[in-house]
Design an enzyme around this catalytic site. Structure first.
Site, PDB file in Angstrom:
ATOM      1  N   ILE A 198      -3.887  10.323  11.365  1.00  0.00           N
ATOM      2  CA  ILE A 198      -2.815  11.052  11.184  1.00  0.00           C
ATOM      3  C   ILE A 198      -3.811  11.449   9.047  1.00  0.00           C
ATOM      4  O   ILE A 198      -5.143  10.626   8.333  1.00  0.00           O
ATOM      5  CB  ILE A 198      -2.674   9.433   9.639  1.00  0.00           C
ATOM      6  CG1 ILE A 198      -1.615   9.082  10.939  1.00  0.00           C
ATOM      7  CG2 ILE A 198      -1.014  10.275   9.014  1.00  0.00           C
ATOM      8  CD1 ILE A 198      -0.866  10.061  11.634  1.00  0.00           C
ATOM      9  N   TYR A 220     -13.581  -2.977  11.310  1.00  0.00           N
ATOM     10  CA  TYR A 220     -11.791  -2.648  10.962  1.00  0.00           C
ATOM     11  C   TYR A 220     -10.833  -2.271  12.174  1.00  0.00           C
ATOM     12  O   TYR A 220     -10.221  -2.839  12.791  1.00  0.00           O
ATOM     13  CB  TYR A 220     -12.058  -0.613  10.780  1.00  0.00           C
ATOM     14  CG  TYR A 220     -10.949  -0.271  10.764  1.00  0.00           C
ATOM     15  CD1 TYR A 220     -10.012  -0.399   9.520  1.00  0.00           C
ATOM     16  CD2 TYR A 220      -9.713   0.430  11.558  1.00  0.00           C
ATOM     17  CE1 TYR A 220      -8.128   0.551   9.409  1.00  0.00           C
ATOM     18  CE2 TYR A 220      -8.920   1.544  12.090  1.00  0.00           C
ATOM     19  CZ  TYR A 220      -7.881   1.059  10.597  1.00  0.00           C
ATOM     20  OH  TYR A 220      -6.779   2.631  10.667  1.00  0.00           O
ATOM     21  N   SER A 221     -11.852  -2.440  13.944  1.00  0.00           N
ATOM     22  CA  SER A 221     -10.921  -2.751  14.811  1.00  0.00           C
ATOM     23  C   SER A 221     -10.728  -3.539  15.460  1.00  0.00           C
ATOM     24  O   SER A 221      -9.446  -4.176  16.012  1.00  0.00           O
ATOM     25  CB  SER A 221     -12.064  -2.130  16.731  1.00  0.00           C
ATOM     26  OG  SER A 221     -12.894  -2.654  15.922  1.00  0.00           O
ATOM     27  N   ALA A 222     -11.832  -4.875  15.173  1.00  0.00           N
ATOM     28  CA  ALA A 222     -11.146  -6.127  14.581  1.00  0.00           C
ATOM     29  C   ALA A 222     -10.042  -6.903  14.447  1.00  0.00           C
ATOM     30  O   ALA A 222      -8.913  -7.155  15.057  1.00  0.00           O
ATOM     31  CB  ALA A 222     -12.900  -6.624  14.555  1.00  0.00           C
ATOM     32  N   LYS A 269      -7.625  -4.448  13.158  1.00  0.00           N
ATOM     33  CA  LYS A 269      -6.233  -3.986  14.702  1.00  0.00           C
ATOM     34  C   LYS A 269      -6.102  -4.374  15.483  1.00  0.00           C
ATOM     35  O   LYS A 269      -4.396  -4.935  15.891  1.00  0.00           O
ATOM     36  CB  LYS A 269      -6.582  -2.108  13.333  1.00  0.00           C
ATOM     37  CG  LYS A 269      -6.529  -1.558  12.508  1.00  0.00           C
ATOM     38  CD  LYS A 269      -5.309  -2.205  11.572  1.00  0.00           C
ATOM     39  CE  LYS A 269      -4.971  -1.641  10.261  1.00  0.00           C
ATOM     40  NZ  LYS A 269      -4.651  -1.833   9.140  1.00  0.00           N
ATOM     41  N   VAL A 291      -4.644  -7.408  -1.826  1.00  0.00           N
ATOM     42  CA  VAL A 291      -3.440  -8.017  -0.998  1.00  0.00           C
ATOM     43  C   VAL A 291      -4.741  -9.249  -0.648  1.00  0.00           C
ATOM     44  O   VAL A 291      -4.201 -10.626   0.348  1.00  0.00           O
ATOM     45  CB  VAL A 291      -3.336  -7.522   0.399  1.00  0.00           C
ATOM     46  CG1 VAL A 291      -2.839  -6.167   0.376  1.00  0.00           C
ATOM     47  CG2 VAL A 291      -4.456  -6.329   1.419  1.00  0.00           C
ATOM     48  N   GLY A 304       0.944  -1.138   0.286  1.00  0.00           N
ATOM     49  CA  GLY A 304       0.186  -0.172  -0.065  1.00  0.00           C
ATOM     50  C   GLY A 304       0.971   1.556  -0.465  1.00  0.00           C
ATOM     51  O   GLY A 304       0.070   2.062   0.939  1.00  0.00           O
TER      52      GLY A 304
HETATM   53  P1  NDP Z   1      -4.742   5.705   2.037  1.00  0.00           P
HETATM   54  O1  NDP Z   1      -5.951   5.404   1.907  1.00  0.00           O
HETATM   55  O2  NDP Z   1      -4.531   6.717   1.599  1.00  0.00           O
HETATM   56  O3  NDP Z   1      -4.340   4.150   1.066  1.00  0.00           O
HETATM   57  C1  NDP Z   1      -4.123   2.668   1.114  1.00  0.00           C
HETATM   58  C2  NDP Z   1      -2.964   1.927   0.965  1.00  0.00           C
HETATM   59  O4  NDP Z   1      -3.391   1.049   0.759  1.00  0.00           O
HETATM   60  C3  NDP Z   1      -3.050   2.651  -1.088  1.00  0.00           C
HETATM   61  O5  NDP Z   1      -1.778   2.586  -1.009  1.00  0.00           O
HETATM   62  C4  NDP Z   1      -3.861   1.373  -1.972  1.00  0.00           C
HETATM   63  O6  NDP Z   1      -4.065   1.357  -2.581  1.00  0.00           O
HETATM   64  C5  NDP Z   1      -3.787   0.428  -0.042  1.00  0.00           C
HETATM   65  N1  NDP Z   1      -4.669  -0.486  -0.795  1.00  0.00           N
HETATM   66  C6  NDP Z   1      -5.749  -0.686  -0.363  1.00  0.00           C
HETATM   67  N2  NDP Z   1      -6.756  -1.550  -0.318  1.00  0.00           N
HETATM   68  C7  NDP Z   1      -5.521  -2.557  -0.586  1.00  0.00           C
HETATM   69  C8  NDP Z   1      -5.681  -3.805  -1.593  1.00  0.00           C
HETATM   70  N3  NDP Z   1      -6.955  -4.517  -0.829  1.00  0.00           N
HETATM   71  N4  NDP Z   1      -4.983  -4.375  -1.862  1.00  0.00           N
HETATM   72  C9  NDP Z   1      -3.931  -3.846  -2.151  1.00  0.00           C
HETATM   73  N5  NDP Z   1      -3.488  -2.803  -1.602  1.00  0.00           N
HETATM   74  C10 NDP Z   1      -4.187  -1.865  -1.625  1.00  0.00           C
HETATM   75  O7  NDP Z   1      -4.176   4.748   3.356  1.00  0.00           O
HETATM   76  P2  NDP Z   1      -3.697   5.354   4.554  1.00  0.00           P
HETATM   77  O8  NDP Z   1      -2.049   5.738   4.290  1.00  0.00           O
HETATM   78  O9  NDP Z   1      -4.307   6.517   6.078  1.00  0.00           O
HETATM   79  O10 NDP Z   1      -3.022   4.401   5.935  1.00  0.00           O
HETATM   80  C11 NDP Z   1      -2.225   3.430   5.827  1.00  0.00           C
HETATM   81  C12 NDP Z   1      -2.525   2.087   7.210  1.00  0.00           C
HETATM   82  O11 NDP Z   1      -1.856   3.074   7.764  1.00  0.00           O
HETATM   83  C13 NDP Z   1      -3.586   1.245   7.199  1.00  0.00           C
HETATM   84  O12 NDP Z   1      -3.169   0.207   7.452  1.00  0.00           O
HETATM   85  C14 NDP Z   1      -4.554   1.793   7.679  1.00  0.00           C
HETATM   86  O13 NDP Z   1      -5.691   1.516   8.094  1.00  0.00           O
HETATM   87  C15 NDP Z   1      -3.259   2.768   8.498  1.00  0.00           C
HETATM   88  N6  NDP Z   1      -3.946   3.209   9.538  1.00  0.00           N
HETATM   89  C16 NDP Z   1      -4.248   4.832   8.832  1.00  0.00           C
HETATM   90  C17 NDP Z   1      -4.525   6.086   9.974  1.00  0.00           C
HETATM   91  C18 NDP Z   1      -4.700   7.064   9.793  1.00  0.00           C
HETATM   92  O14 NDP Z   1      -5.826   8.082  10.332  1.00  0.00           O
HETATM   93  N7  NDP Z   1      -4.971   7.439   8.139  1.00  0.00           N
HETATM   94  C19 NDP Z   1      -4.745   5.515  11.574  1.00  0.00           C
HETATM   95  C20 NDP Z   1      -4.614   4.556  11.800  1.00  0.00           C
HETATM   96  C21 NDP Z   1      -3.900   3.326  10.910  1.00  0.00           C
HETATM   97  P3  NDP Z   1      -4.015   1.619  -4.366  1.00  0.00           P
HETATM   98  O15 NDP Z   1      -3.609   3.160  -4.044  1.00  0.00           O
HETATM   99  O16 NDP Z   1      -3.826   0.923  -5.151  1.00  0.00           O
HETATM  100  O17 NDP Z   1      -5.716   1.792  -3.610  1.00  0.00           O
END
Ligand code: NDP
Length: 241
Positions: free
Chosen positions: A186, A153-155, A157, A61, A9
């Site tokens: 974030i 989601y929380s499950a 995480k 994924v 991601g």
């Molecule tokens: P974004 O939505 O900005 O980006 C998500 C990324 O994950 C993208 O690169 C997307 O790829 C990829 N992705 C999503 N679903 C899939 C999938 N099924 N298969 C492959 N790639 C996938 O998310 P964030 O940067 O905000 O979050 C990143 C991580 O941090 C996550 O795990 C999130 O739960 C965690 N997080 C985020 C918080 C926040 O406040 N933002 C807070 C706490 C945790 P593509 O561009 O190709 O869709």
């Protein structure tokens, strides 16, 4: 030899910041996306402009076979990873009584099965390489404290913290550290700012975090300096918890 790190991601958001930070620290990077190929290619170009090697891997994924095939082909062509940052994740929020089966299933399949699908093909080659290694997983404050509308989601995480601690126990004697980063709120595409004022009031630092501030911690956890840190869940949340 330059160490390689896969960041799932990493086409945007936190993963992109992590990929760029690790590249600036001298690692070669496997950038990864699901649909955002163009954005991932731009991240690759930025990394190559820093003088590091980068490839783009594209797969969902949640698709176990695709993850296995593409990761194995990349390791065959470019070498085993030293590190993997399991960052890809989604939200599908809804109050529990209104939550649909699809909202529940898609989040479990992406966030939890996705972690398994990515790590499974990587771990044995990492162990066999006998050079130690780094695994960083991405939880959330929602996994530590719960959050309204995020039962699904929380499950996932919370589960990720359990997987992390178990893998740390299993892989410690191989010199592979396994840690979990738990961000608060974030500024990325994932955040909608409808309740911006109310949420900020709950954050002692009174602002949302930046993706780069999460990336700084991941970069440290991957570094040699963090060799004695494993089995930890570390928050980056402005003091929310
Ligand atoms: P974004 O939505 O900005 O980006 C998500 C990324 O994950 C993208 O690169 C997307 O790829 C990829 N992705 C999503 N679903 C899939 C999938 N099924 N298969 C492959 N790639 C996938 O998310 P964030 O940067 O905000 O979050 C990143 C991580 O941090 C996550 O795990 C999130 O739960 C965690 N997080 C985020 C918080 C926040 O406040 N933002 C807070 C706490 C945790 P593509 O561009 O190709 O869709």
């Amino acid at each position: 030899m330059v160490k390689r790190v896969l960041v799932t991601g990493s086409s945007r958001g936190i993963g992109k910041a992590v990929a760029l930070k690790l590249a600036s620290s001298g690692y070669d990077i496997a950038v990864h996306c699901r649909g955002g190929r163009e954005a991932a290619e731009q991240v690759k170009d930025e990394i190559q402009a820093m003088g590091r090697e980068a490839v783009v891997l594209q797969f969902d994924v949640a698709d176990r076979q695709a993850a296995k095939d593409i990761i194995e082909a990349d390791m065959e062509a470019n070498g085993v990873y030293f590190g993997v940052v399991c960052n890809a994740g989604i939200t599908r929020d809804n109050a529990f009584p209104a939550m649909t089966d699809d909202e529940w299933d898609s989040v479990i399949h992406t966030n939890l099965d996705g972690l398994y699908n990515v790590l499974k093909p990587i771990i044995m080659p990492l162990v066999r390489a006998r050079k130690g290694g780094r695994i960083v997983t991405m939880s959330s404050i929602s996994g530590l404290a719960g959050n309204r509308g995020q039962a699904n989601y929380s499950a996932t995480k919370a589960a990720i913290t359990g997987v992390t601690k178990t893998l740390a126990l299993e892989l410690g004697k191989r010199g592979i550290t396994v840690n979990c980063v738990a961000p608060g709120v974030i500024e990325t595409d994932m955040i909608d700012d409808v309740f911006e004022k109310e949420i900020k009031a709950m954050i002692p630092l009174r602002r949302f975090g930046k993706a780069e501030e999460v990336a700084n911690l991941v970069d440290f956890l991957v570094s040699d300096g963090a060799a004695y840190i494993t089995r930890q869940v570390i928050s980056v949340n402005g003091g929310m918890l």
